[in-house]
Design an enzyme around this catalytic site. Structure first.
Site, PDB file in Angstrom:
ATOM      1  CG  HIS A 103      39.526  37.335 -14.532  1.00 35.82           C
ATOM      2  ND1 HIS A 103      38.876  36.446 -13.702  1.00 35.82           N
ATOM      3  CD2 HIS A 103      39.180  36.979 -15.786  1.00 35.82           C
ATOM      4  CE1 HIS A 103      38.174  35.596 -14.447  1.00 35.82           C
ATOM      5  NE2 HIS A 103      38.349  35.905 -15.710  1.00 35.82           N
ATOM      6  NE  ARG A 126      19.609  21.501 -23.632  1.00 33.03           N
ATOM      7  CZ  ARG A 126      19.569  22.538 -24.448  1.00 33.03           C
ATOM      8  NH1 ARG A 126      18.429  23.132 -24.694  1.00 33.03           N
ATOM      9  NH2 ARG A 126      20.663  22.996 -25.013  1.00 33.03           N
ATOM     10  CE  LYS A 169      40.385  37.264 -25.396  1.00 28.56           C
ATOM     11  NZ  LYS A 169      40.537  36.264 -24.340  1.00 28.56           N
ATOM     12  CG  ASP A 176      36.391  37.869 -21.464  1.00 33.23           C
ATOM     13  OD1 ASP A 176      35.535  37.070 -21.033  1.00 33.23           O
ATOM     14  OD2 ASP A 176      37.481  37.507 -21.949  1.00 33.23           O
ATOM     15  CG  HIS A 212      39.833  31.084 -13.542  1.00 30.02           C
ATOM     16  ND1 HIS A 212      38.932  31.677 -14.382  1.00 30.02           N
ATOM     17  CD2 HIS A 212      41.037  31.211 -14.125  1.00 30.02           C
ATOM     18  CE1 HIS A 212      39.564  32.131 -15.442  1.00 30.02           C
ATOM     19  NE2 HIS A 212      40.847  31.864 -15.322  1.00 30.02           N
TER      20      HIS A 212
HETATM   21  P1  NAD Z   1      29.086  24.663 -23.016  1.00 25.72           P
HETATM   22  O1  NAD Z   1      28.174  25.292 -24.028  1.00 25.72           O
HETATM   23  O2  NAD Z   1      30.249  23.893 -23.513  1.00 25.72           O
HETATM   24  O3  NAD Z   1      28.242  23.677 -22.113  1.00 25.72           O
HETATM   25  C1  NAD Z   1      26.966  24.002 -21.655  1.00 25.72           C
HETATM   26  C2  NAD Z   1      26.421  22.856 -20.808  1.00 25.72           C
HETATM   27  O4  NAD Z   1      25.117  23.258 -20.353  1.00 25.72           O
HETATM   28  C3  NAD Z   1      26.241  21.542 -21.540  1.00 25.72           C
HETATM   29  O5  NAD Z   1      26.565  20.504 -20.640  1.00 25.72           O
HETATM   30  C4  NAD Z   1      24.733  21.505 -21.830  1.00 25.72           C
HETATM   31  O6  NAD Z   1      24.208  20.203 -21.871  1.00 25.72           O
HETATM   32  C5  NAD Z   1      24.201  22.224 -20.632  1.00 25.72           C
HETATM   33  N1  NAD Z   1      22.892  22.827 -20.911  1.00 25.72           N
HETATM   34  C6  NAD Z   1      22.577  23.722 -21.860  1.00 25.72           C
HETATM   35  N2  NAD Z   1      21.264  24.033 -21.786  1.00 25.72           N
HETATM   36  C7  NAD Z   1      20.755  23.311 -20.770  1.00 25.72           C
HETATM   37  C8  NAD Z   1      19.468  23.190 -20.199  1.00 25.72           C
HETATM   38  N3  NAD Z   1      18.416  23.871 -20.663  1.00 25.72           N
HETATM   39  N4  NAD Z   1      19.310  22.358 -19.157  1.00 25.72           N
HETATM   40  C9  NAD Z   1      20.354  21.649 -18.669  1.00 25.72           C
HETATM   41  N5  NAD Z   1      21.602  21.741 -19.146  1.00 25.72           N
HETATM   42  C10 NAD Z   1      21.791  22.544 -20.204  1.00 25.72           C
HETATM   43  O7  NAD Z   1      29.495  25.816 -22.031  1.00 25.72           O
HETATM   44  P2  NAD Z   1      30.848  25.929 -21.150  1.00 25.72           P
HETATM   45  O8  NAD Z   1      31.899  26.508 -22.007  1.00 25.72           O
HETATM   46  O9  NAD Z   1      31.114  24.651 -20.476  1.00 25.72           O
HETATM   47  O10 NAD Z   1      30.458  27.049 -20.093  1.00 25.72           O
HETATM   48  C11 NAD Z   1      29.635  26.810 -18.972  1.00 25.72           C
HETATM   49  C12 NAD Z   1      29.638  28.036 -18.082  1.00 25.72           C
HETATM   50  O11 NAD Z   1      30.953  28.286 -17.654  1.00 25.72           O
HETATM   51  C13 NAD Z   1      29.182  29.316 -18.776  1.00 25.72           C
HETATM   52  O12 NAD Z   1      28.550  30.134 -17.827  1.00 25.72           O
HETATM   53  C14 NAD Z   1      30.485  29.937 -19.205  1.00 25.72           C
HETATM   54  O13 NAD Z   1      30.370  31.334 -19.339  1.00 25.72           O
HETATM   55  C15 NAD Z   1      31.356  29.581 -18.043  1.00 25.72           C
HETATM   56  N6  NAD Z   1      32.792  29.571 -18.327  1.00 25.72           N
HETATM   57  C16 NAD Z   1      33.320  28.746 -19.268  1.00 25.72           C
HETATM   58  C17 NAD Z   1      34.682  28.731 -19.495  1.00 25.72           C
HETATM   59  C18 NAD Z   1      35.294  27.809 -20.512  1.00 25.72           C
HETATM   60  O14 NAD Z   1      36.516  27.829 -20.626  1.00 25.72           O
HETATM   61  N7  NAD Z   1      34.550  27.018 -21.238  1.00 25.72           N
HETATM   62  C19 NAD Z   1      35.515  29.571 -18.765  1.00 25.72           C
HETATM   63  C20 NAD Z   1      34.966  30.404 -17.790  1.00 25.72           C
HETATM   64  C21 NAD Z   1      33.601  30.380 -17.587  1.00 25.72           C
END
Ligand code: NAD
Length: 480
Positions: free
Chosen positions: A235, A46, A328, A230, A173
């Site tokens: 996993h 976004r 945790k 979770d 993963h």
């Molecule tokens: P985050 O909140 O850091 O990032 C979200 C991203 O989505 C940002 O780039 C934002 O710009 C984009 N976004 C949000 N709303 C949007 C919209 N309406 N249109 C377009 N883009 C939009 O989230 P994250 O931690 O990177 O997680 C992303 C996914 O990965 C989630 O499903 C999360 O559950 C999963 N996940 C994350 C982790 C982690 O370690 N961060 C681990 C496993 C799974």
């Protein structure tokens, strides 16, 4: 071996996961030559960024998350040259035509949904509406895949409206970890293990995923999920499946996933007395705050720890329980699978005191590797006394530096997407079956109004979890 050239679009390219794992992982695959110079990565999010600003943020994430010796300025510059950016709101129509214009014919086309699952449907729909995806394109979806059976089904349905199952890559993963795949090699490429891989010879299995981190900073989010959703439903279930499944007829995505699905379907309902839930509390010496504080919810009944005894009702496993635990803020960060074998039918030795069961330990972290505990004679003149020693299979010695240079799970899994190999990704019916098993467990404790037992931060979990094993005459392995 290089993969075919690709166009990979990362929705959520500016997010935490993209910064920490996906983009640094792709850089490392580029460094290794697996991703070639005719491939493109396009960040889509976004934020209204210029291509240059996005590249700068990728440069920063490489600096932060790639080990220093692997940061090569010339390679980084070349890698950044293959990166583009487009501003897109998943819920709006802007940016999609620009994205379409960036897609090159004849390339493998993949879309990584690294955004909140609530946006999966919007993105899938617009990829089609705007003609960005085609019938060969692949989509990669992150966890969590639903929070119960109904929501997982709804997600599957919305994706299925626009993509075939063969195009959908659901990431877990854990399946990308080297040792987890090695588990399949060890089971199915050796004659040694498979004949005794059953209830007749295996007393029980322990699967442990112990973490030292707490949920500070993301407690409000975690509180809606808890350890069962979770960790266990996804996993740990995958690990259980790889241990318990029948040999697939071929190392082929659907053959492997068919066998995993059969295991999930054979899981018994878990009785309330076979479930222990816990919540960490602050202790004076360990400092920090309690789970209740971190979750920002004084009334919270969510578990930061869970232990379960799981039975598999099939021919192979009847009578061999699988004990699962994860939490945790525990004593150490340690993930392992331990397979404990039964006693020999008869002892020929007078002194049986040193005898212990054979245990095959598959360590996921730290120090990925395997270890087999075997009995030998205690060295020396003391007569025939028994002692147990590890037959170490931490592959570092045999394989040299190769063993220490294994790609991270995300790197490997993204390359599998490009290769079109779904073996290490969860199929829709697998995820639904796992929720169908987990739902009644969660609903059960909600209906009973159970409260998790408190455990000290830095301990090995709640007291009741010890009892879960003790009452069966068994004990957990130490969390070290
Ligand atoms: P985050 O909140 O850091 O990032 C979200 C991203 O989505 C940002 O780039 C934002 O710009 C984009 N976004 C949000 N709303 C949007 C919209 N309406 N249109 C377009 N883009 C939009 O989230 P994250 O931690 O990177 O997680 C992303 C996914 O990965 C989630 O499903 C999360 O559950 C999963 N996940 C994350 C982790 C982690 O370690 N961060 C681990 C496993 C799974």
């Amino acid at each position: 071996i290089p993969v075919d050239p690709f166009d990979l679009v990362i929705f959520g390219g500016t997010g935490d996961l993209a910064r920490r794992k996906i983009l640094p992982g792709l850089y490392l695959r580029f460094l290794s030559g697996q991703m070639t110079a005719d491939s493109r990565i396009i960040g889509a999010a976004r934020a209204d960024l210029t291509e240059e600003a996005f590249r700068q943020s990728v440069r920063e994430s490489i600096a932060e998350f790639v080990p220093k010796p692997k940061q090569d300025e010339a390679v980084i510059s070349a890698f950044l040259g293959q990166i583009g950016y487009v501003t897109i709101d998943a819920k709006g129509e802007g940016g999609w035509p620009a994205l379409k214009a960036m897609m090159r014919p004849g390339m493998v086309r993949a879309f990584y949904f690294s955004v909140a699952p609530a946006l999966f449907g919007d993105i899938a729909e617009r990829l089609h509406l705007h003609g960005v995806a085609d019938g060969e394109s692949r989509i990669v979806v992150e966890k969590p895949f639903g929070r119960d059976l109904a929501s997982a089904r709804a997600l599957n349905e919305v994706l299925a409206q626009h993509f075939k199952e063969s195009q959908i890559y659901r990431i877990d993963h854990y399946l990308g970890k080297e040792t987890v795949q090695n588990l399949m090699a060890v089971r199915f490429a050796n004659i040694l293990f498979e004949p005794i891989w059953k209830a007749e010879y295996i007393d029980h299995v322990q699967i442990t995923v112990a973490e030292t981190v707490d949920v500070a900073g993301r407690g409000a989010y975690y509180d809606k999920s808890g350890a069962m959703r979770d960790m266990v439903q996804n996993h740990m279930m995958q690990l259980l499946c790889l241990i318990a499944m029948e040999p697939p007829y071929h190392f082929d995505p659907n053959a492997v996933r068919d066998e995993k699905l059969k295991v999930i379907r054979a899981l018994d309902a878990v009785k309330p007395e076979d479930i222990v839930r816990g919540q960490y509390r602050a202790t004076i010496d360990k400092g920090g705050d309690s789970y209740a504080v971190h979750s920002e919810n004084p009334e919270t009944r969510t578990e930061s720890y869970i232990a379960l005894k799981v039975n598999i009702s099939n021919w192979r496993w009847k009578g061999t329980p699988f004990y699962l635990r994860t939490g945790k803020k525990l004593r150490a960060r340690s993930s392992e699978i331990a397979i404990t074998f039964r006693e020999p039918p008869h002892s020929i030795f007078d002194d049986h005191t040193g005898w212990r069961e054979n245990v095959l330990v598959i360590r996921l972290q730290p120090n990925e590797g395997m270890e087999m505990m075997v009995m030998i004679k205690e060295p020396g003149p003391g007569g025939m006394r028994l002692t147990q020693v590890p037959l170490d299979m931490s592959f570092a010695d045999a394989l040299g530096s190769e063993a220490n240079d294994v790609p991270d799970a995300y790197e490997r899994l993204i390359m599998d997407v490009i290769r079109g190999n779904q073996t290490l990704f969860m199929r829709g019916d697998e995820v639904e079956a796992a929720w169908a098993w987990a739902d009644p467990i969660i609903q059960g404790w909600e209906a009973r109004g159970d409260r998790p037992q408190l455990y000290d931060a830095g301990s090995s979990g709640p007291e009741d979890a010890l009892m879960l094993m003790h009452r069966d005459g068994r004990r957990w392995r130490d969390i070290r």
